[in-house]
Design a protein around this motif. Structure first.
Motif, short mmCIF file in Angstrom:
data_model
loop_
_atom_site.label_atom_id
_atom_site.label_comp_id
_atom_site.label_asym_id
_atom_site.label_seq_id
_atom_site.Cartn_x
_atom_site.Cartn_y
_atom_site.Cartn_z
N LEU A 57 0.82 -1.21 0.00
CA LEU A 57 0.00 0.00 0.00
C LEU A 57 0.86 1.26 0.00
CD1 LEU A 57 -2.87 -0.99 2.48
CD2 LEU A 57 -3.06 -0.61 0.02
N GLU A 58 1.99 1.21 0.71
CA GLU A 58 2.89 2.35 0.72
C GLU A 58 3.44 2.61 -0.67
OE1 GLU A 58 5.92 1.63 3.55
OE2 GLU A 58 4.71 2.20 5.27
N THR A 59 3.80 1.54 -1.37
CA THR A 59 4.32 1.69 -2.73
C THR A 59 3.28 2.30 -3.65
OG1 THR A 59 5.77 -0.24 -2.44
CG2 THR A 59 5.30 0.45 -4.70
N ARG A 60 2.04 1.79 -3.53
CA ARG A 60 0.96 2.33 -4.35
C ARG A 60 0.67 3.78 -4.01
NH1 ARG A 60 -4.04 -1.74 -4.34
NH2 ARG A 60 -4.78 -0.11 -5.76
N LEU A 61 0.75 4.10 -2.71
CA LEU A 61 0.51 5.48 -2.29
C LEU A 61 1.59 6.41 -2.84
CD1 LEU A 61 -1.07 7.52 -0.64
CD2 LEU A 61 0.31 6.91 1.36
N ASP A 62 2.85 5.96 -2.80
CA ASP A 62 3.94 6.78 -3.35
C ASP A 62 3.73 7.04 -4.84
OD1 ASP A 62 5.14 6.86 -0.90
OD2 ASP A 62 6.56 5.24 -1.29
N ARG A 63 3.29 5.99 -5.56
CA ARG A 63 3.04 6.17 -7.00
C ARG A 63 1.88 7.13 -7.22
NH1 ARG A 63 3.25 -0.21 -8.83
NH2 ARG A 63 5.52 -0.52 -8.57
N LEU A 64 0.84 7.00 -6.39
CA LEU A 64 -0.32 7.88 -6.53
C LEU A 64 0.05 9.33 -6.25
CD1 LEU A 64 -3.36 8.13 -6.99
CD2 LEU A 64 -3.70 7.70 -4.54
N GLU A 65 0.88 9.54 -5.23
CA GLU A 65 1.31 10.90 -4.91
C GLU A 65 2.15 11.48 -6.04
OE1 GLU A 65 3.31 10.53 -1.20
OE2 GLU A 65 1.48 10.76 0.00
N ALA A 66 3.01 10.64 -6.64
CA ALA A 66 3.84 11.11 -7.75
C ALA A 66 2.97 11.49 -8.95
CB ALA A 66 4.85 10.03 -8.16
N THR A 67 1.96 10.66 -9.22
CA THR A 67 1.04 10.96 -10.32
C THR A 67 0.26 12.24 -10.04
OG1 THR A 67 0.78 8.60 -10.81
CG2 THR A 67 -0.92 10.09 -11.65
N HIS A 68 -0.16 12.38 -8.78
CA HIS A 68 -0.91 13.57 -8.37
C HIS A 68 -0.08 14.83 -8.59
CE1 HIS A 68 -3.87 15.91 -6.23
NE2 HIS A 68 -2.99 16.30 -5.34
N ARG A 69 1.18 14.78 -8.18
CA ARG A 69 2.06 15.93 -8.37
C ARG A 69 2.26 16.23 -9.86
NH1 ARG A 69 4.84 13.55 -3.93
NH2 ARG A 69 6.24 12.46 -5.38
N SER A 70 2.38 15.16 -10.66
CA SER A 70 2.58 15.33 -12.09
C SER A 70 1.36 15.98 -12.75
CB SER A 70 2.85 13.97 -12.75
OG SER A 70 2.98 14.09 -14.14
N VAL A 71 0.16 15.55 -12.32
CA VAL A 71 -1.08 16.12 -12.88
C VAL A 71 -1.21 17.59 -12.51
CG1 VAL A 71 -3.60 16.05 -12.73
CG2 VAL A 71 -2.31 13.93 -12.97
N ILE A 72 -0.89 17.92 -11.26
CA ILE A 72 -0.96 19.31 -10.82
C ILE A 72 0.03 20.17 -11.59
CG2 ILE A 72 -0.49 20.86 -8.88
CD1 ILE A 72 -1.62 18.77 -7.02
N ALA A 73 1.24 19.65 -11.78
CA ALA A 73 2.26 20.40 -12.52
C ALA A 73 1.82 20.63 -13.97
CB ALA A 73 3.59 19.65 -12.49
N ALA A 74 1.22 19.59 -14.59
CA ALA A 74 0.76 19.73 -15.97
C ALA A 74 -0.38 20.75 -16.06
CB ALA A 74 0.28 18.37 -16.49
N ALA A 75 -1.28 20.72 -15.08
CA ALA A 75 -2.40 21.67 -15.07
C ALA A 75 -1.88 23.10 -14.91
CB ALA A 75 -3.37 21.33 -13.95
N TYR A 76 -0.88 23.26 -14.06
CA TYR A 76 -0.31 24.60 -13.84
C TYR A 76 0.38 25.09 -15.12
CZ TYR A 76 2.74 28.29 -12.12
OH TYR A 76 3.39 29.48 -11.95
N ASP A 77 1.14 24.20 -15.76
CA ASP A 77 1.82 24.59 -17.00
C ASP A 77 0.82 24.98 -18.08
OD1 ASP A 77 4.27 24.14 -15.86
OD2 ASP A 77 4.53 22.14 -16.71
N ASN A 78 -0.30 24.22 -18.15
CA ASN A 78 -1.31 24.51 -19.15
C ASN A 78 -1.96 25.87 -18.88
OD1 ASN A 78 -3.01 23.52 -21.45
ND2 ASN A 78 -4.63 23.78 -19.93
#
Length: 237
Positions: A57-78
């Motif tokens: 679950l920790e591994t999945r959570l880390d991946r989810l947090e990384a994806t979340h940060r990536s989505v936020i960064a992409a939205a900000y760039d857009n």
């Protein structure tokens, strides 16, 4: 630290955790330490499935947090890109003569879009430079018929793309004669001025090789190019 003081501090810490258990539950480092200590007490030959599940679950959570940060960064760039495009459009709609319009193109647009170069290329059938454009020769590049297709299409194999993004290994001396640095990537925006007219090309160049890439979306630049070509039409007419 004497045993009595240590016992008092442990009691205080225990009361704090009991009253607010989320202090422990929300801290992954603390939970990981507790699980590790629990496993050591159970011995190496006993498998705790809860511990295994928690690690997964920790591994999945880390991946989810990384994806979340990536989505936020992409939205900000857009959002940032949209704002830059809107500001640039408003800027090149201000001039009241063609010379000022070209000045905005080569000076203000690069500053607003945070790139290093911009130029307008217009195809022409004239063998000699148009005398009405002589004073604009430093900011407007006249090109022979067929130049736009020849410059853009070979790299993509397509001659109908409105916007072409690509890296530049050998910058064209014809296009970048006035560039102040070495261009490493470019955006080529085809300009259609209507039936019976020759096409044009707005070239945006950057010294950053990652500024423009075929993997990037082109919606914003397509909109930008469409508005820009309509602004140019009023001067050509």
């Amino acid at each position: 630290m004497d045993p009595q003081t240590a016992a008092q501090e442990e009691e205080i810490l225990r009361d704090i955790i009991i009253k607010n258990p989320r202090i422990v539950l929300d801290d992954s480092a603390v939970m990981r330490s507790l699980v590790s200590a629990h496993d050591q007490l159970r011995g190496e030959n006993i498998v705790d499935l809860r511990s295994v599940a928690m690690k997964r679950l920790e591994t999945r959570l880390d991946r989810l947090e990384a994806t979340h940060r990536s989505v936020i960064a992409a939205a900000y760039d857009n959002l940032s890109g949209t704002q830059q495009i809107n500001i640039a459009i408003l800027k090149f709609m201000e001039p009241v003569d063609f010379g000022a319009f070209l000045g905005v193109t080569v000076k203000d647009i690069p500053e607003i879009l945070r790139i290093d170069f911009a130029c307008l290329i217009l195809e022409t059938k004239l063998q000699e430079p148009d005398p009405t454009l002589t004073d604009l020769s430093s900011v407007l590049i006249p090109a022979p018929t067929g130049f736009v297709d020849q410059y853009v299409a070979p790299a993509t194999g397509q001659d109908d793309l409105k916007v072409t993004l690509r890296s530049v290994s050998s910058p064209s001396a014809f296009v970048y004669a006035t560039a102040s640095g070495t261009i490493a990537s470019e955006a080529c925006l085809r300009l259609d001025f209507g039936a019976g007219t020759l096409p044009g090309l707005l070239v945006l160049g950057s010294q950053d090789p990652n500024q423009f890439s075929p993997a990037q979306g082109t919606d914003l630049l397509t909109f930008f190019g469409t508005v820009y070509e309509r602004a140019v039409r009023r001067w050509l007419s």
